[in-house]
Design a protein around this motif. Sequence first.
Motif, PDB file in Angstrom:
ATOM      1  N   HIS A  55       0.827  -1.205   0.000  1.00 13.52           N
ATOM      2  CA  HIS A  55       0.000   0.000   0.000  1.00 13.52           C
ATOM      3  C   HIS A  55       0.864   1.259   0.000  1.00 13.52           C
ATOM      4  N   ASN A  56       1.884   1.282   0.859  1.00 12.50           N
ATOM      5  CA  ASN A  56       2.766   2.453   0.928  1.00 12.50           C
ATOM      6  C   ASN A  56       3.543   2.664  -0.367  1.00 12.50           C
ATOM      7  N   GLU A  57       3.966   1.558  -0.981  1.00 14.98           N
ATOM      8  CA  GLU A  57       4.709   1.675  -2.242  1.00 14.98           C
ATOM      9  C   GLU A  57       3.810   2.151  -3.382  1.00 14.98           C
ATOM     10  N   PHE A  58       2.614   1.575  -3.487  1.00 12.68           N
ATOM     11  CA  PHE A  58       1.675   1.990  -4.535  1.00 12.68           C
ATOM     12  C   PHE A  58       1.233   3.440  -4.331  1.00 12.68           C
ATOM     13  N   LYS A  59       1.111   3.836  -3.080  1.00 12.52           N
ATOM     14  CA  LYS A  59       0.700   5.212  -2.765  1.00 12.52           C
ATOM     15  C   LYS A  59       1.728   6.213  -3.289  1.00 12.52           C
ATOM     16  N   ILE A  60       3.019   5.867  -3.156  1.00 16.75           N
ATOM     17  CA  ILE A  60       4.087   6.744  -3.665  1.00 16.75           C
ATOM     18  C   ILE A  60       4.063   6.784  -5.185  1.00 16.75           C
ATOM     19  N   LEU A  61       3.843   5.623  -5.820  1.00 17.47           N
ATOM     20  CA  LEU A  61       3.852   5.550  -7.287  1.00 17.47           C
ATOM     21  C   LEU A  61       2.670   6.290  -7.903  1.00 17.47           C
ATOM     22  N   LEU A  62       1.529   6.266  -7.231  1.00 17.15           N
ATOM     23  CA  LEU A  62       0.333   6.914  -7.780  1.00 17.15           C
ATOM     24  C   LEU A  62       0.431   8.443  -7.744  1.00 17.15           C
ATOM     25  N   LYS A  63       1.249   8.988  -6.835  1.00 17.18           N
ATOM     26  CA  LYS A  63       1.480  10.444  -6.727  1.00 17.18           C
ATOM     27  C   LYS A  63       0.155  11.210  -6.603  1.00 17.18           C
ATOM     28  N   VAL A 205       9.710 -16.886  -8.697  1.00 12.74           N
ATOM     29  CA  VAL A 205       9.140 -16.298  -9.918  1.00 12.74           C
ATOM     30  C   VAL A 205       7.661 -15.983  -9.717  1.00 12.74           C
ATOM     31  N   ALA A 206       6.936 -16.850  -9.009  1.00  3.07           N
ATOM     32  CA  ALA A 206       5.512 -16.627  -8.747  1.00  3.07           C
ATOM     33  C   ALA A 206       5.293 -15.329  -7.982  1.00  3.07           C
ATOM     34  N   ILE A 207       6.154 -15.061  -6.995  1.00  2.00           N
ATOM     35  CA  ILE A 207       6.044 -13.826  -6.212  1.00  2.00           C
ATOM     36  C   ILE A 207       6.448 -12.625  -7.051  1.00  2.00           C
ATOM     37  N   ILE A 208       7.580 -12.752  -7.756  1.00  2.00           N
ATOM     38  CA  ILE A 208       8.120 -11.625  -8.532  1.00  2.00           C
ATOM     39  C   ILE A 208       7.164 -11.213  -9.637  1.00  2.00           C
ATOM     40  N   GLN A 209       6.586 -12.183 -10.342  1.00  2.00           N
ATOM     41  CA  GLN A 209       5.698 -11.855 -11.460  1.00  2.00           C
ATOM     42  C   GLN A 209       4.421 -11.161 -10.999  1.00  2.00           C
ATOM     43  N   SER A 210       3.858 -11.606  -9.877  1.00  2.00           N
ATOM     44  CA  SER A 210       2.671 -10.930  -9.355  1.00  2.00           C
ATOM     45  C   SER A 210       3.006  -9.513  -8.916  1.00  2.00           C
ATOM     46  N   TYR A 211       4.198  -9.329  -8.348  1.00  2.00           N
ATOM     47  CA  TYR A 211       4.635  -7.993  -7.926  1.00  2.00           C
ATOM     48  C   TYR A 211       4.876  -7.088  -9.136  1.00  2.00           C
ATOM     49  N   VAL A 212       5.501  -7.633 -10.177  1.00  2.00           N
ATOM     50  CA  VAL A 212       5.790  -6.857 -11.385  1.00  2.00           C
ATOM     51  C   VAL A 212       4.500  -6.400 -12.065  1.00  2.00           C
ATOM     52  N   ILE A 213       3.530  -7.300 -12.196  1.00  3.18           N
ATOM     53  CA  ILE A 213       2.249  -6.942 -12.824  1.00  3.18           C
ATOM     54  C   ILE A 213       1.567  -5.822 -12.042  1.00  3.18           C
ATOM     55  N   ALA A 214       1.559  -5.935 -10.712  1.00  3.54           N
ATOM     56  CA  ALA A 214       0.905  -4.918  -9.877  1.00  3.54           C
ATOM     57  C   ALA A 214       1.625  -3.579  -9.973  1.00  3.54           C
ATOM     58  N   ILE A 215       2.963  -3.600  -9.960  1.00  4.50           N
ATOM     59  CA  ILE A 215       3.747  -2.356 -10.031  1.00  4.50           C
ATOM     60  C   ILE A 215       3.557  -1.675 -11.386  1.00  4.50           C
ATOM     61  N   LEU A 216       3.641  -2.448 -12.475  1.00  2.15           N
ATOM     62  CA  LEU A 216       3.480  -1.859 -13.814  1.00  2.15           C
ATOM     63  C   LEU A 216       2.079  -1.292 -14.010  1.00  2.15           C
ATOM     64  N   SER A 217       1.068  -1.986 -13.503  1.00  4.34           N
ATOM     65  CA  SER A 217      -0.304  -1.465 -13.603  1.00  4.34           C
ATOM     66  C   SER A 217      -0.433  -0.153 -12.830  1.00  4.34           C
ATOM     67  N   THR A 218       0.225  -0.064 -11.682  1.00  6.90           N
ATOM     68  CA  THR A 218       0.206   1.183 -10.897  1.00  6.90           C
ATOM     69  C   THR A 218       0.893   2.310 -11.662  1.00  6.90           C
ATOM     70  N   LEU A 219       2.025   2.008 -12.287  1.00  9.79           N
ATOM     71  CA  LEU A 219       2.761   3.025 -13.049  1.00  9.79           C
ATOM     72  C   LEU A 219       1.949   3.510 -14.246  1.00  9.79           C
ATOM     73  N   TYR A 220       1.274   2.573 -14.920  1.00  8.09           N
ATOM     74  CA  TYR A 220       0.445   2.956 -16.076  1.00  8.09           C
ATOM     75  C   TYR A 220      -0.700   3.878 -15.644  1.00  8.09           C
ATOM     76  N   SER A 221      -1.284   3.579 -14.480  1.00  8.85           N
ATOM     77  CA  SER A 221      -2.391   4.416 -14.002  1.00  8.85           C
ATOM     78  C   SER A 221      -1.911   5.802 -13.579  1.00  8.85           C
ATOM     79  N   SER A 222      -0.662   5.886 -13.097  1.00  9.70           N
ATOM     80  CA  SER A 222      -0.134   7.182 -12.642  1.00  9.70           C
ATOM     81  C   SER A 222       0.202   8.100 -13.811  1.00  9.70           C
ATOM     82  N   GLU A 223       0.316   7.521 -15.013  1.00  9.26           N
ATOM     83  CA  GLU A 223       0.688   8.335 -16.180  1.00  9.26           C
ATOM     84  C   GLU A 223      -0.493   9.070 -16.811  1.00  9.26           C
ATOM     85  N   VAL A 224      -1.714   8.728 -16.423  1.00 14.93           N
ATOM     86  CA  VAL A 224      -2.869   9.331 -17.083  1.00 14.93           C
ATOM     87  C   VAL A 224      -3.300  10.635 -16.441  1.00 14.93           C
ATOM     88  N   ASN A 225      -2.564  11.104 -15.432  1.00 15.98           N
ATOM     89  CA  ASN A 225      -2.909  12.351 -14.773  1.00 15.98           C
ATOM     90  C   ASN A 225      -1.660  13.192 -14.551  1.00 15.98           C
TER      91      ASN A 225
END
Length: 225
Positions: A55-63, A205-225
């Motif tokens: 939550h804290n990491e996604f909160k920083i990425l969402l800006k 790999v199971a942990i890393i891939q789920s983390y990567v998908i969540a992080i990239l989705s957060t970054l993509y959402s932060s770019e639209v504003n």
Amino acid sequence: MMTNLFSIFDPSTNIFNIPLNWLSTFMGILFIPYTFWLIPNRHHYVWNFILNKLHNEFKILLKNNYFQGSTFIFISLFSFILFNNFLGLFPYIFTSTSHLTLSLSISLPLWLSFMIYGWLNNTQHMFIHMIPQGTPTILMPFMTMIETISNIIRPGTLAVRLTANMIAGHLLMTLLSSTSSSLPNYLIMFLILIQIMLLILESAVAIIQSYVIAILSTLYSSEVN
């Protein structure tokens, strides 16, 4: 040979001709210890610690896009993919994340919602984002084309990344296990050791891939504003 090899990813479980493979996506709940629902307990504390860190990491990425509860969708995405990646490591359980059907149905709606929101509410920002700052005038049409293509393929890259990583490890373990019948006894123990090491790697790999998908989705959402 290739048909038999890839058949481990084919849906085959059914009862009364009703396919039950995709029910495996909901089986993660059965693996949660019963004590998890009794608060407070160790399982609850550990899981809450992980989710609070995310939550804290996604909160920083969402800006500027952050508002109360906006990280829940990405935390839920992380949890869902993590459970399904781990379930695929158990014998005779359908690996749903190794199919583009599931991974595309996750990434495509997310990307579409970000794009629709961005182009409807922040059109000028979306146009500005297509041309990096300091780009020479002569290169602007090419940069716009490149940025447009890279934006369009994002849901595909998210889906293929998850699917390919899940398939690669499972295929390697299947190939190694298929050679066990022709190996002498003294090499069987060595093969088991390699399989255990591969299983540990696949768990990472199971942990890393789920983390990567969540992080990239957060970054993509932060770019639209």
